[in-house]
Scaffold this motif. Structure first.
Motif, PDB file in Angstrom:
ATOM      1  N   HIS A 105     -46.977 -29.072  16.129  1.00  0.00           N
ATOM      2  CA  HIS A 105     -48.506 -29.295  15.792  1.00  0.00           C
ATOM      3  C   HIS A 105     -49.184 -30.247  16.813  1.00  0.00           C
ATOM      4  O   HIS A 105     -48.606 -31.222  17.149  1.00  0.00           O
ATOM      5  CB  HIS A 105     -48.952 -29.839  14.305  1.00  0.00           C
ATOM      6  N   ASP A 151     -42.547 -30.407  12.454  1.00  0.00           N
ATOM      7  CA  ASP A 151     -41.974 -30.867  10.986  1.00  0.00           C
ATOM      8  C   ASP A 151     -40.448 -30.936  10.904  1.00  0.00           C
ATOM      9  O   ASP A 151     -39.694 -30.882  11.974  1.00  0.00           O
ATOM     10  CB  ASP A 151     -42.360 -29.477  10.143  1.00  0.00           C
ATOM     11  N   LYS A 172     -48.942 -34.195   7.631  1.00  0.00           N
ATOM     12  CA  LYS A 172     -49.666 -34.207   6.382  1.00  0.00           C
ATOM     13  C   LYS A 172     -49.343 -35.864   5.715  1.00  0.00           C
ATOM     14  O   LYS A 172     -50.247 -36.339   5.134  1.00  0.00           O
ATOM     15  CB  LYS A 172     -48.903 -33.315   5.202  1.00  0.00           C
ATOM     16  N   TYR A 223     -38.372 -30.510   2.974  1.00  0.00           N
ATOM     17  CA  TYR A 223     -39.487 -30.289   4.127  1.00  0.00           C
ATOM     18  C   TYR A 223     -40.301 -31.357   4.251  1.00  0.00           C
ATOM     19  O   TYR A 223     -41.008 -31.972   3.373  1.00  0.00           O
ATOM     20  CB  TYR A 223     -40.113 -29.016   3.944  1.00  0.00           C
ATOM     21  N   TYR A 224     -40.366 -31.881   5.416  1.00  0.00           N
ATOM     22  CA  TYR A 224     -41.230 -33.186   5.648  1.00  0.00           C
ATOM     23  C   TYR A 224     -42.245 -32.807   6.618  1.00  0.00           C
ATOM     24  O   TYR A 224     -42.010 -32.388   8.001  1.00  0.00           O
ATOM     25  CB  TYR A 224     -40.565 -34.146   6.267  1.00  0.00           C
ATOM     26  N   SER A 225     -43.524 -32.719   6.227  1.00  0.00           N
ATOM     27  CA  SER A 225     -44.744 -32.455   7.030  1.00  0.00           C
ATOM     28  C   SER A 225     -45.512 -33.979   7.703  1.00  0.00           C
ATOM     29  O   SER A 225     -45.861 -34.363   7.089  1.00  0.00           O
ATOM     30  CB  SER A 225     -45.847 -31.723   6.356  1.00  0.00           C
TER      31      SER A 225
END
Length: 295
Positions: free
Chosen positions: A197, A147, A159, A154-156
Protein backbone atom coordinates in the motif's frame (compact mmCIF):
# COMPACT_ATOMS: atom_id res chain seq x y z
CA UNK A 1 0.33 7.58 -11.50
CA UNK A 2 -2.81 5.47 -11.25
CA UNK A 3 -4.36 3.70 -8.29
CA UNK A 4 -2.56 0.46 -9.20
CA UNK A 5 1.17 0.46 -9.97
CA UNK A 6 3.47 -2.37 -11.01
CA UNK A 7 7.19 -2.37 -11.71
CA UNK A 8 8.49 -5.83 -12.75
CA UNK A 9 11.91 -4.23 -13.28
CA UNK A 10 12.94 -2.49 -10.05
CA UNK A 11 15.47 -0.30 -11.86
CA UNK A 12 19.15 0.29 -11.17
CA UNK A 13 18.69 2.60 -8.17
CA UNK A 14 20.01 1.49 -4.79
CA UNK A 15 21.36 -1.84 -3.63
CA UNK A 16 19.34 -4.59 -5.29
CA UNK A 17 20.60 -7.10 -2.71
CA UNK A 18 19.27 -5.09 0.24
CA UNK A 19 16.33 -7.11 1.59
CA UNK A 20 12.99 -5.35 1.27
CA UNK A 21 14.41 -2.55 -0.88
CA UNK A 22 11.59 -1.06 -2.92
CA UNK A 23 11.74 -0.19 -6.60
CA UNK A 24 13.13 3.24 -7.32
CA UNK A 25 10.28 3.72 -9.77
CA UNK A 26 7.94 4.25 -6.79
CA UNK A 27 9.94 7.18 -5.43
CA UNK A 28 10.57 8.60 -8.89
CA UNK A 29 6.90 8.50 -9.83
CA UNK A 30 5.83 10.06 -6.51
CA UNK A 31 8.22 12.98 -6.99
CA UNK A 32 7.20 13.53 -10.61
CA UNK A 33 3.49 13.15 -9.83
CA UNK A 34 3.38 15.85 -7.16
CA UNK A 35 6.24 18.01 -8.45
CA UNK A 36 5.90 17.81 -12.25
CA UNK A 37 7.52 21.14 -13.13
CA UNK A 38 10.04 21.72 -10.36
CA UNK A 39 11.58 19.50 -7.68
CA UNK A 40 10.43 19.61 -4.05
CA UNK A 41 11.96 22.35 -1.93
CA UNK A 42 13.21 19.69 0.47
CA UNK A 43 12.92 15.95 -0.15
CA UNK A 44 13.45 13.70 2.86
CA UNK A 45 13.53 9.93 2.92
CA UNK A 46 12.99 8.09 6.21
CA UNK A 47 14.11 4.43 6.39
CA UNK A 48 16.46 5.04 3.46
CA UNK A 49 17.90 1.51 3.76
CA UNK A 50 19.70 0.43 0.61
CA UNK A 51 20.11 3.90 -0.86
CA UNK A 52 17.34 3.77 -3.47
CA UNK A 53 15.89 7.19 -2.67
CA UNK A 54 19.28 8.86 -2.73
CA UNK A 55 20.02 7.44 -6.18
CA UNK A 56 16.60 8.50 -7.48
CA UNK A 57 17.03 12.04 -6.13
CA UNK A 58 20.41 12.33 -7.83
CA UNK A 59 18.98 10.98 -11.08
CA UNK A 60 16.18 13.55 -11.04
CA UNK A 61 18.47 16.41 -10.10
CA UNK A 62 16.87 16.88 -6.66
CA UNK A 63 19.72 18.56 -4.82
CA UNK A 64 17.95 19.29 -1.53
CA UNK A 65 17.48 15.73 -0.33
CA UNK A 66 18.18 14.06 3.01
CA UNK A 67 18.19 10.31 3.54
CA UNK A 68 17.81 9.05 7.11
CA UNK A 69 18.22 5.56 8.49
CA UNK A 70 19.33 3.74 11.61
CA UNK A 71 22.05 2.11 9.52
CA UNK A 72 23.72 5.51 9.14
CA UNK A 73 23.29 6.50 12.78
CA UNK A 74 19.95 8.36 12.69
CA UNK A 75 17.35 7.03 15.16
CA UNK A 76 13.80 7.57 13.96
CA UNK A 77 12.40 7.22 17.50
CA UNK A 78 14.71 9.67 19.25
CA UNK A 79 16.35 11.98 16.70
CA UNK A 80 14.79 15.05 15.11
CA UNK A 81 13.99 15.37 11.42
CA UNK A 82 16.51 18.12 10.60
CA UNK A 83 14.47 20.20 8.11
CA UNK A 84 10.90 21.11 7.31
CA UNK A 85 9.92 19.43 4.06
CA UNK A 86 7.29 19.49 1.35
CA UNK A 87 7.80 15.76 0.58
CA UNK A 88 8.79 12.87 2.83
CA UNK A 89 8.91 9.29 1.62
CA UNK A 90 8.99 6.54 4.23
CA UNK A 91 9.24 2.78 3.82
CA UNK A 92 9.36 1.19 7.29
CA UNK A 93 9.97 -2.46 8.12
CA UNK A 94 6.88 -4.61 7.87
CA UNK A 95 6.97 -5.59 11.52
CA UNK A 96 9.35 -8.59 11.84
CA UNK A 97 9.11 -9.94 8.28
CA UNK A 98 12.75 -9.01 7.57
CA UNK A 99 15.36 -8.37 10.26
CA UNK A 100 17.67 -5.42 9.66
CA UNK A 101 19.79 -6.07 12.75
CA UNK A 102 22.80 -7.03 10.64
CA UNK A 103 22.82 -3.58 9.06
CA UNK A 104 22.56 -1.50 12.25
CA UNK A 105 24.64 -3.56 14.66
CA UNK A 106 21.69 -4.93 16.61
CA UNK A 107 20.28 -1.56 17.67
CA UNK A 108 17.45 -1.83 20.27
CA UNK A 109 15.33 0.79 18.46
CA UNK A 110 15.22 -1.19 15.21
CA UNK A 111 11.53 -1.51 14.21
CA UNK A 112 12.22 -4.93 12.70
CA UNK A 113 12.94 -6.48 16.10
CA UNK A 114 10.88 -9.47 17.22
CA UNK A 115 8.49 -7.31 19.26
CA UNK A 116 4.76 -7.73 19.67
CA UNK A 117 2.57 -6.42 16.88
CA UNK A 118 0.97 -3.94 19.30
CA UNK A 119 4.38 -2.51 20.24
CA UNK A 120 5.33 -2.23 16.57
CA UNK A 121 2.14 -0.30 15.75
CA UNK A 122 2.70 1.99 18.74
CA UNK A 123 6.25 2.82 17.59
CA UNK A 124 5.15 3.24 13.98
CA UNK A 125 2.54 5.75 15.16
CA UNK A 126 5.31 7.71 16.91
CA UNK A 127 7.29 7.78 13.68
CA UNK A 128 4.38 8.85 11.50
CA UNK A 129 3.39 11.58 13.97
CA UNK A 130 6.96 12.91 13.90
CA UNK A 131 6.99 12.89 10.09
CA UNK A 132 3.68 14.75 9.85
CA UNK A 133 4.72 17.35 12.42
CA UNK A 134 7.86 18.15 10.42
CA UNK A 135 6.01 18.75 7.14
CA UNK A 136 5.59 22.24 5.75
CA UNK A 137 1.97 23.26 5.32
CA UNK A 138 0.86 21.78 1.99
CA UNK A 139 3.55 19.09 2.22
CA UNK A 140 3.01 15.38 1.70
CA UNK A 141 4.03 12.15 3.39
CA UNK A 142 4.19 9.21 0.97
CA UNK A 143 4.11 6.02 3.07
CA UNK A 144 4.79 2.56 1.62
CA UNK A 145 3.99 -0.57 3.63
CA UNK A 146 2.72 -4.12 3.15
CA UNK A 147 0.41 -6.51 4.94
CA UNK A 148 1.65 -9.34 7.16
CA UNK A 149 0.51 -12.89 7.79
CA UNK A 150 1.77 -14.70 10.87
CA UNK A 151 0.68 -18.14 12.13
CA UNK A 152 -2.59 -18.00 10.20
CA UNK A 153 -3.47 -14.46 11.33
CA UNK A 154 -3.65 -11.56 8.86
CA UNK A 155 -2.33 -8.17 9.98
CA UNK A 156 -3.20 -5.03 8.05
CA UNK A 157 -0.71 -2.40 9.15
CA UNK A 158 -2.50 0.46 7.36
CA UNK A 159 -5.73 -0.48 9.16
CA UNK A 160 -4.21 -0.74 12.61
CA UNK A 161 -1.92 2.29 12.54
CA UNK A 162 -3.03 5.86 13.19
CA UNK A 163 -3.54 8.09 10.15
CA UNK A 164 -2.14 11.62 10.47
CA UNK A 165 -3.39 14.20 7.97
CA UNK A 166 -5.69 14.09 4.97
CA UNK A 167 -5.46 11.01 2.79
CA UNK A 168 -4.85 12.27 -0.73
CA UNK A 169 -4.24 8.93 -2.46
CA UNK A 170 -4.28 5.19 -1.76
CA UNK A 171 -2.26 3.30 -4.36
CA UNK A 172 -1.88 -0.48 -4.59
CA UNK A 173 1.60 -1.59 -5.60
CA UNK A 174 2.12 -5.07 -7.05
CA UNK A 175 5.04 -7.00 -5.57
CA UNK A 176 7.44 -8.93 -7.79
CA UNK A 177 10.14 -11.53 -7.13
CA UNK A 178 9.00 -12.26 -3.58
CA UNK A 179 9.98 -15.44 -1.74
CA UNK A 180 6.37 -16.62 -1.86
CA UNK A 181 6.41 -16.57 -5.67
CA UNK A 182 8.38 -19.81 -5.79
CA UNK A 183 6.85 -21.47 -2.74
CA UNK A 184 4.31 -24.27 -2.87
CA UNK A 185 1.71 -24.15 -0.11
CA UNK A 186 0.08 -27.30 1.25
CA UNK A 187 -3.09 -25.34 2.04
CA UNK A 188 -4.93 -24.85 -1.25
CA UNK A 189 -7.01 -22.06 0.31
CA UNK A 190 -3.91 -20.00 1.17
CA UNK A 191 -3.66 -16.68 -0.72
CA UNK A 192 -0.09 -15.30 -0.80
CA UNK A 193 0.33 -11.56 -0.25
CA UNK A 194 1.58 -9.94 -3.47
CA UNK A 195 0.78 -6.26 -2.94
CA UNK A 196 1.79 -3.23 -0.89
CA UNK A 197 0.00 0.00 0.00
CA UNK A 198 1.25 3.46 -0.90
CA UNK A 199 -0.64 6.07 1.12
CA UNK A 200 -0.14 9.77 0.46
CA UNK A 201 -1.09 12.07 3.35
CA UNK A 202 -1.27 15.83 2.89
CA UNK A 203 -0.83 18.54 5.51
CA UNK A 204 -3.67 20.99 4.87
CA UNK A 205 -3.37 23.24 7.92
CA UNK A 206 -0.49 24.40 10.09
CA UNK A 207 -1.93 23.30 13.43
CA UNK A 208 -5.17 21.37 12.95
CA UNK A 209 -5.14 17.89 11.44
CA UNK A 210 -7.52 14.95 11.06
CA UNK A 211 -6.45 11.83 12.96
CA UNK A 212 -8.02 8.44 12.27
CA UNK A 213 -7.47 5.24 14.21
CA UNK A 214 -9.11 1.83 14.28
CA UNK A 215 -10.40 0.46 17.57
CA UNK A 216 -11.03 -3.28 17.84
CA UNK A 217 -13.85 -4.29 20.16
CA UNK A 218 -15.22 -7.70 20.99
CA UNK A 219 -19.00 -8.09 21.11
CA UNK A 220 -21.29 -11.03 21.73
CA UNK A 221 -23.47 -11.58 18.64
CA UNK A 222 -26.34 -12.56 20.91
CA UNK A 223 -26.52 -8.95 22.08
CA UNK A 224 -27.21 -7.50 18.63
CA UNK A 225 -30.72 -6.12 18.35
CA UNK A 226 -31.28 -7.26 14.79
CA UNK A 227 -29.89 -10.81 14.91
CA UNK A 228 -32.45 -13.31 13.59
CA UNK A 229 -33.80 -16.31 15.48
CA UNK A 230 -32.31 -18.55 12.81
CA UNK A 231 -28.85 -17.04 13.32
CA UNK A 232 -29.17 -17.39 17.09
CA UNK A 233 -30.07 -21.06 16.83
CA UNK A 234 -27.35 -21.76 14.28
CA UNK A 235 -24.77 -20.17 16.58
CA UNK A 236 -26.06 -22.10 19.58
CA UNK A 237 -25.85 -25.42 17.76
CA UNK A 238 -22.34 -24.64 16.50
CA UNK A 239 -21.33 -23.71 20.04
CA UNK A 240 -22.73 -27.02 21.27
CA UNK A 241 -20.92 -29.08 18.66
CA UNK A 242 -23.60 -29.23 15.96
CA UNK A 243 -26.04 -31.39 17.94
CA UNK A 244 -27.88 -30.62 21.17
CA UNK A 245 -31.02 -31.13 23.18
CA UNK A 246 -33.59 -28.39 23.08
CA UNK A 247 -32.98 -27.50 26.73
CA UNK A 248 -29.28 -26.90 25.96
CA UNK A 249 -30.19 -24.59 23.08
CA UNK A 250 -32.42 -22.63 25.45
CA UNK A 251 -29.54 -22.15 27.90
CA UNK A 252 -27.18 -20.77 25.24
CA UNK A 253 -29.71 -18.32 23.79
CA UNK A 254 -31.28 -17.22 27.08
CA UNK A 255 -30.31 -13.65 27.97
CA UNK A 256 -29.84 -12.51 24.37
CA UNK A 257 -31.49 -9.26 23.27
CA UNK A 258 -34.14 -11.27 21.39
CA UNK A 259 -35.18 -13.26 24.45
CA UNK A 260 -35.37 -10.18 26.65
CA UNK A 261 -37.86 -8.62 24.23
CA UNK A 262 -40.05 -11.70 23.78
CA UNK A 263 -41.64 -13.42 26.76
CA UNK A 264 -42.47 -16.41 24.53
CA UNK A 265 -38.95 -16.84 23.26
CA UNK A 266 -38.85 -20.59 23.86
CA UNK A 267 -41.90 -20.99 21.65
CA UNK A 268 -40.18 -18.88 19.01
CA UNK A 269 -37.09 -21.10 19.11
CA UNK A 270 -39.17 -24.26 18.65
CA UNK A 271 -41.08 -22.64 15.78
CA UNK A 272 -37.85 -21.55 14.05
CA UNK A 273 -36.30 -25.00 14.39
CA UNK A 274 -39.31 -26.55 12.66
CA UNK A 275 -39.59 -23.95 9.90
CA UNK A 276 -35.98 -23.79 8.67
CA UNK A 277 -34.47 -26.51 6.48
CA UNK A 278 -30.99 -26.15 7.91
CA UNK A 279 -32.12 -27.66 11.25
CA UNK A 280 -33.37 -31.20 11.68
CA UNK A 281 -34.42 -33.37 14.60
CA UNK A 282 -32.43 -36.60 14.81
CA UNK A 283 -34.51 -37.83 17.76
CA UNK A 284 -37.18 -36.50 20.06
CA UNK A 285 -36.00 -33.24 21.63
CA UNK A 286 -32.59 -33.37 19.88
CA UNK A 287 -31.69 -31.01 17.05
CA UNK A 288 -28.77 -30.87 14.62
CA UNK A 289 -27.37 -28.57 11.97
CA UNK A 290 -27.95 -29.86 8.48
CA UNK A 291 -24.61 -28.47 7.32
CA UNK A 292 -21.47 -28.16 9.48
CA UNK A 293 -17.96 -27.05 8.65
CA UNK A 294 -16.07 -30.25 7.92
CA UNK A 295 -19.29 -32.25 8.08
Amino acid sequence: MKSIISYPDRGSWGDALYRGNTSGHVIKDVIQQFFPSQPPKQFIEVFSGGGTGEDVAADLGVKNSIHLDLNSGWNVLTDEIPFGSDLIFSHPPYWNIISYQRYNGGHPDDLSLNMSYEEFISKLDQVNAKIYQSLLNGGRHAFLVGDVRRKGAYYSIIKDMTWFGSLEAHIIKAQHNTLSDNKQYSNNNFIPISHEHLLVFKKDKVWILPIKSTVTKYFDLRQFNNITWRDLIQGALEWLGGKAELTEIYKVIEGSKRTLKNSHWKDKIRQTLQLHDNFWSSSRGVWELKFKIGG
